[in-house]
Motif scaffolding. Structure first.
Motif, PDB file in Angstrom:
ATOM      1  N   ASN B 237       0.865  -1.176   0.000  1.00 23.34           N
ATOM      2  CA  ASN B 237       0.000   0.000   0.000  1.00 23.34           C
ATOM      3  C   ASN B 237       0.901   1.225   0.000  1.00 23.34           C
ATOM      4  OD1 ASN B 237      -2.774  -1.128   0.318  1.00 23.34           O
ATOM      5  ND2 ASN B 237      -1.806  -2.039   2.119  1.00 23.34           N
ATOM      6  N   LEU B 238       0.808   1.994  -1.064  1.00 30.40           N
ATOM      7  CA  LEU B 238       1.654   3.190  -1.160  1.00 30.40           C
ATOM      8  C   LEU B 238       0.763   4.418  -1.006  1.00 30.40           C
ATOM      9  CD1 LEU B 238       3.819   2.073  -4.207  1.00 30.40           C
ATOM     10  CD2 LEU B 238       4.476   2.043  -1.803  1.00 30.40           C
ATOM     11  N   ILE B 239       1.064   5.194   0.031  1.00 36.71           N
ATOM     12  CA  ILE B 239       0.254   6.380   0.309  1.00 36.71           C
ATOM     13  C   ILE B 239       1.141   7.614   0.198  1.00 36.71           C
ATOM     14  CG2 ILE B 239      -1.236   7.513   2.021  1.00 36.71           C
ATOM     15  CD1 ILE B 239      -1.460   4.581   3.276  1.00 36.71           C
ATOM     16  N   GLY B 240       0.785   8.511  -0.699  1.00 36.81           N
ATOM     17  CA  GLY B 240       1.601   9.697  -0.910  1.00 36.81           C
ATOM     18  C   GLY B 240       1.404  10.730   0.200  1.00 36.81           C
ATOM     19  N   GLY B 241       2.461  11.507   0.497  1.00 34.83           N
ATOM     20  CA  GLY B 241       2.335  12.521   1.523  1.00 34.83           C
ATOM     21  C   GLY B 241       3.609  13.319   1.679  1.00 34.83           C
ATOM     22  N   ALA B 261      12.774   7.683   9.263  1.00 37.96           N
ATOM     23  CA  ALA B 261      12.943   8.090   7.871  1.00 37.96           C
ATOM     24  C   ALA B 261      14.385   8.536   7.696  1.00 37.96           C
ATOM     25  CB  ALA B 261      11.976   9.209   7.529  1.00 37.96           C
ATOM     26  N   ASP B 262      15.276   7.559   7.589  1.00 33.40           N
ATOM     27  CA  ASP B 262      16.699   7.893   7.503  1.00 33.40           C
ATOM     28  C   ASP B 262      16.998   8.702   6.254  1.00 33.40           C
ATOM     29  OD1 ASP B 262      16.332   5.767   9.246  1.00 33.40           O
ATOM     30  OD2 ASP B 262      17.190   4.330   7.836  1.00 33.40           O
ATOM     31  N   GLY B 263      17.743   9.743   6.459  1.00 34.90           N
ATOM     32  CA  GLY B 263      18.281  10.498   5.323  1.00 34.90           C
ATOM     33  C   GLY B 263      17.265  11.363   4.612  1.00 34.90           C
ATOM     34  N   LEU B 264      16.021  11.376   5.046  1.00 37.89           N
ATOM     35  CA  LEU B 264      15.031  12.211   4.376  1.00 37.89           C
ATOM     36  C   LEU B 264      14.692  13.378   5.293  1.00 37.89           C
ATOM     37  CD1 LEU B 264      12.683   9.438   2.976  1.00 37.89           C
ATOM     38  CD2 LEU B 264      14.238  10.876   1.651  1.00 37.89           C
ATOM     39  N   SER B 265      14.776  14.591   4.739  1.00 41.08           N
ATOM     40  CA  SER B 265      14.529  15.744   5.591  1.00 41.08           C
ATOM     41  C   SER B 265      13.041  16.094   5.586  1.00 41.08           C
ATOM     42  CB  SER B 265      15.361  16.936   5.105  1.00 41.08           C
ATOM     43  OG  SER B 265      15.186  17.080   3.721  1.00 41.08           O
ATOM     44  N   PRO B 266      12.545  16.673   6.657  1.00 39.12           N
ATOM     45  CA  PRO B 266      11.133  17.071   6.727  1.00 39.12           C
ATOM     46  C   PRO B 266      10.768  17.956   5.544  1.00 39.12           C
ATOM     47  CG  PRO B 266      12.170  17.299   8.865  1.00 39.12           C
ATOM     48  CD  PRO B 266      13.258  16.972   7.904  1.00 39.12           C
ATOM     49  N   GLY B 267       9.562  17.801   5.047  1.00 37.28           N
ATOM     50  CA  GLY B 267       9.133  18.585   3.897  1.00 37.28           C
ATOM     51  C   GLY B 267       9.241  17.847   2.588  1.00 37.28           C
ATOM     52  N   THR B 268       9.951  16.733   2.589  1.00 41.06           N
ATOM     53  CA  THR B 268      10.103  15.973   1.346  1.00 41.06           C
ATOM     54  C   THR B 268       8.802  15.255   1.003  1.00 41.06           C
ATOM     55  OG1 THR B 268      12.149  15.319   2.447  1.00 41.06           O
ATOM     56  CG2 THR B 268      11.834  14.543   0.191  1.00 41.06           C
ATOM     57  N   SER B 269       8.511  15.171  -0.307  1.00 39.26           N
ATOM     58  CA  SER B 269       7.395  14.342  -0.747  1.00 39.26           C
ATOM     59  C   SER B 269       7.822  12.889  -0.662  1.00 39.26           C
ATOM     60  CB  SER B 269       7.034  14.634  -2.200  1.00 39.26           C
ATOM     61  OG  SER B 269       6.688  15.952  -2.342  1.00 39.26           O
ATOM     62  N   VAL B 270       6.994  12.122  -0.011  1.00 37.58           N
ATOM     63  CA  VAL B 270       7.365  10.709   0.171  1.00 37.58           C
ATOM     64  C   VAL B 270       6.165   9.813  -0.113  1.00 37.58           C
ATOM     65  CG1 VAL B 270       9.166  11.121   1.890  1.00 37.58           C
ATOM     66  CG2 VAL B 270       6.783  10.843   2.610  1.00 37.58           C
ATOM     67  N   LEU B 271       6.472   8.538  -0.188  1.00 39.20           N
ATOM     68  CA  LEU B 271       5.424   7.527  -0.221  1.00 39.20           C
ATOM     69  C   LEU B 271       5.564   6.706   1.042  1.00 39.20           C
ATOM     70  CD1 LEU B 271       5.641   6.187  -3.880  1.00 39.20           C
ATOM     71  CD2 LEU B 271       3.709   7.390  -2.872  1.00 39.20           C
ATOM     72  N   ASP B 343       6.243  -1.231  11.113  1.00 39.60           N
ATOM     73  CA  ASP B 343       6.043  -1.930   9.841  1.00 39.60           C
ATOM     74  C   ASP B 343       5.913  -0.983   8.653  1.00 39.60           C
ATOM     75  OD1 ASP B 343       6.093  -4.362  11.111  1.00 39.60           O
ATOM     76  OD2 ASP B 343       3.911  -4.420  11.411  1.00 39.60           O
ATOM     77  N   ALA B 344       5.955   0.318   8.918  1.00 41.30           N
ATOM     78  CA  ALA B 344       5.779   1.271   7.817  1.00 41.30           C
ATOM     79  C   ALA B 344       7.115   1.887   7.425  1.00 41.30           C
ATOM     80  CB  ALA B 344       4.812   2.369   8.240  1.00 41.30           C
ATOM     81  N   VAL B 345       7.343   1.996   6.142  1.00 39.85           N
ATOM     82  CA  VAL B 345       8.568   2.634   5.648  1.00 39.85           C
ATOM     83  C   VAL B 345       8.208   3.797   4.742  1.00 39.85           C
ATOM     84  CG1 VAL B 345      10.504   1.030   5.694  1.00 39.85           C
ATOM     85  CG2 VAL B 345       8.626   0.630   4.123  1.00 39.85           C
ATOM     86  N   VAL B 346       9.145   4.723   4.628  1.00 41.06           N
ATOM     87  CA  VAL B 346       8.926   5.796   3.661  1.00 41.06           C
ATOM     88  C   VAL B 346      10.027   5.744   2.608  1.00 41.06           C
ATOM     89  CG1 VAL B 346       7.629   7.458   5.015  1.00 41.06           C
ATOM     90  CG2 VAL B 346      10.115   7.376   5.215  1.00 41.06           C
ATOM     91  N   VAL B 347       9.621   6.020   1.385  1.00 43.32           N
ATOM     92  CA  VAL B 347      10.591   6.123   0.282  1.00 43.32           C
ATOM     93  C   VAL B 347      10.327   7.447  -0.414  1.00 43.32           C
ATOM     94  CG1 VAL B 347      10.803   3.640  -0.071  1.00 43.32           C
ATOM     95  CG2 VAL B 347       9.029   4.904  -1.286  1.00 43.32           C
ATOM     96  N   PRO B 348      11.354   8.022  -1.042  1.00 45.00           N
ATOM     97  CA  PRO B 348      11.128   9.286  -1.755  1.00 45.00           C
ATOM     98  C   PRO B 348      10.095   9.081  -2.867  1.00 45.00           C
ATOM     99  CG  PRO B 348      13.473   8.742  -1.639  1.00 45.00           C
ATOM    100  CD  PRO B 348      12.738   7.565  -1.124  1.00 45.00           C
ATOM    101  N   ALA B 349       9.197  10.011  -3.037  1.00 44.79           N
ATOM    102  CA  ALA B 349       8.151   9.871  -4.055  1.00 44.79           C
ATOM    103  C   ALA B 349       8.740  10.035  -5.449  1.00 44.79           C
ATOM    104  CB  ALA B 349       7.053  10.894  -3.835  1.00 44.79           C
TER     105      ALA B 349
END
Lengths: 280, 349
Positions: B237-241, B261-271, B343-349
């Motif tokens: 399930n990929l949820i954009g945000g 969210a390693d290496g991702l700075s706040p404000g980034t669009s992610v999934l 169980d949730a991960v974020v990846v760059p959108a």
């Protein structure tokens, strides 16, 4: 939609046409071969005398065997020349390969007689072959060995039937999946091993087909020996031709033609068997 | 490090299939190159095998540069996609081809062929021709032929693609067992993620000639680092945000927690990626209201397809362990689903 019965009828007609135009003439020849000629008239009284005459006469028989030998030589020579040509075309890439293939097939679109005259003039005393050999210093003066003898028949037939050998070999090479060559290389084989153990065996069906074409065509050819054979280039084809055209002994000619047909059929069956034994 | 590709580049015509590809393959591992068609995975295999020449970079084997070494001189053997068995040779002749053309001792070669046919279970078929074998048996011959010279690396180019599903699972297991038994490095190419997960020690996920992610099957499944890997590997399930501070993602469904969210700075669009099996009915730190659109009973698991109440275009896939006695929601019912933030991960959108 045609009905079943009509469709059956059309199919029968389609099948009957080649049967009639091929089998009926052949059958009439076989019938004629057991007849006899008397004062230029054909008498149908069912005799095997023609066959006995042929097999009992060493002159005819030796000409026949000599012709078979000549045809074998034609096959051998055209394979020696034709296989490398087919292989070379096969190794080329894209447009070059198809250009060469067209070139190899081109002689098939030319008249047989024109090719014969061309070759005759090339092999003659002032022909291209002699001129080339003299200017290269290989011969001191033009030689007569290239024309009006058995050798001339051999050379001419080989040249004329070459496309019939090259094309089937090329086609069977073309059918070899490239991955087989890669697999062979991958397992450590060099070019020669790959050729000897993979390419050559897998191109055998085409090679057999090409050899068969050359043999059967050479066997039935009576014009080439007549045009370039002189007195020593005498073949069974010429003998048969003379029975029809000069001696007017059609039944005897028909019996020899029947024997020729039998030899050709046996060869075709044998070649078919040899090709089917290979698992390709 | 046994086999290494350093910034390898490959161009076909005007298409750059591999811009700059680097990879290290350890001795004895089962490494899978996974990616959709056109991702360059087969090209990598061909470059290792020596069937294609690199346009840049180096390929090293045990420290030696083999970039220009011809295929027949490399201590690697290949199992080809269509098996490429020699049709005019028997099983034993196919298997014995390598030792034969390498001019190995005939007595030893015969022993080697016998042993290898034994391993792949084809001893009784040794005198058959490929045309007389089934797909699975041909596959084994191809493997035997590649194994027999005891190569340091065996390259497998989608070897199971032509088999039907049942046979494929059987061969997956067989390949893996054989690999463990002979302890040879296997480099396996496939576009089938199930195959990759079940067989590999490590997987290289490729897309458009780039290495997307390299890791064990578990790492790739649970910790995807790119959008491509998250979407390619199994259902997700990929949820954009947008990533906000304190490890939360602002989505149309509200603010949802993630572990880190390693290496991702706040404000980034992610999934935000949550596996269907990580979602469950109930309330928690993460709570998503949704309507049940469909229920699919699938034996061991039951699949619920939900439509998020806050954003009806967003569908959620939930997989619950089937329980005969448990009360399942009904179609049309409004439910709340939750998950463990771990169980949730974020990846760059």
């Amino acid at each position: 939609m045609p009905t079943r019965g009509l469709r059956g009828l059309i199919f029968a007609a389609v099948a009957a046409l080649p049967a009639v135009v091929i089998l009926v003439p052949l059958g009439s020849f076989l019938v004629m071969s057991v007849a006899r000629a008397e004062k230029h008239r054909i008498i149908y009284d069912w005799t095997l005398q023609n066959y006995v005459n042929f097999l009992g006469n060493w002159t005819y028989l030796s000409t026949f065997l000599g012709t078979l030998w000549l045809c074998l030589e034609v096959v051998l020579l055209s394979l020696i020349v034709g296989y490398p040509i087919a292989w070379y075309i096969w190794r080329q890439k894209s447009w070059k390969r198809y250009a060469l293939l067209q070139l190899a097939a081109l002689p098939l679109f030319m008249s047989y007689i024109v090719k014969l005259y061309t070759l005759r003039s090339m092999l003659g005393l002032n022909g291209l072959v002699n001129q080339a050999l003299v200017s290269l210093g290989i011969l001191e003066q033009p030689s007569q060995v290239f024309l009006y003898n058995q050798r001339a028949v051999l050379i001419t037939m080989t040249v004329i039937y070459l496309p019939y050998v090259v094309l089937p070999i090329f086609l069977s090479l073309e059918r070899i999946p490239r991955s087989l060559l890669q697999a062979s290389t991958d397992l450590g084989a060099g070019g020669w091993d790959t050729f000897r153990r993979v390419v050559l065996p897998l191109s055998m069906p085409g090679t057999i087909a090409g050899a068969l074409f050359a043999f059967v065509l050479a066997l039935g050819d009576f014009i080439t020996p007549q045009m370039v054979g002189g007195t020593t280039g005498f073949t069974i084809g010429r003998v048969i031709f003379s029975q029809f055209g000069l001696a007017f002994d059609w039944p005897f000619g028909a019996s020899m033609a029947a024997i020729l047909l039998l030899v050709a059929l046996l060869l075709i069956v044998a070649a078919g068997y040899a090709a089917s034994r290979r698992r390709v | 490090m046994s086999l290494e590709l350093r910034k390898v580049r490959k161009v076909y015509g005007s298409i750059e299939v591999l811009p700059s590809f680097s990879l290290e393959i350890a001795d004895g591992e089962f490494l899978t190159l996974l990616g959709p068609s056109g991702s360059g995975k087969t090209t990598v295999l061909r470059l290792i095998g020596g069937f294609a020449a690199a346009d840049g970079g180096t390929i090293l084997f045990e420290g030696a540069d083999i970039t220009r070494l011809p295929a027949n001189k490399r201590p690697f053997n290949t199992v080809f996609q269509d098996y490429a068995l020699f049709p005019h040779m028997t099983v034993a002749q196919n298997a014995g081809y390598g030792p034969l053309v390498q001019r190995r001792d005939p007595v030893k070669s015969k022993k080697l062929v016998d042993e290898t046919l034994e391993i792949v279970g084809l001893t009784e078929f040794r005198d058959r021709y490929p045309a007389q074998l089934s797909g699975g048996q041909r596959q084994r011959v191809a493997l035997a032929r590649a194994m027999v010279c005891e190569p340091r690396v065996i390259l497998l180019d989608e070897p199971l693609a032509a088999l039907d599903a049942g046979l494929r699972r059987q061969m997956q297991l067989f390949l893996k067992q054989t690999q463990r038994r002979i302890r040879t490095t296997f480099v396996f190419v496939t576009h089938d993620q199930d195959e990759a997960i079940t067989m590999s020690d490590r997987i290289v996920v490729m897309d458009q000639g780039r290495l997307e992610q390299l890791g064990t099957p578990k790492e790739l499944y649970y910790q995807p680092r790119t959008r491509f890997v998250a979407g390619f590997f199994g259902d997700n399930n990929l949820i954009g945000g947008t990533l906000s501070v304190a490890a939360r993602v602002e989505t149309p469904l509200g603010s949802l927690p993630v572990a880190a969210a390693d290496g991702l700075s706040p404000g980034t669009s992610v999934l935000l990626a949550v596996r269907p099996e990580a979602l469950r009915l109930g309330n928690g730190e993460a709570a998503i209201a949704a309507d049940v659109e469909e229920i699919v009973f699938g034996g061991a698991s039951t699949r619920l397809l939900l439509r998020a109440s806050a954003a009806p275009h967003l569908r959620l896939d939930v997989r619950l362990a089937s329980d005969f006695r448990a009360q399942m929601p009904e179609v049309g019912q409004r439910v709340t689903v939750t998950y463990d933030p771990a169980d949730a991960v974020v990846v760059p959108a």
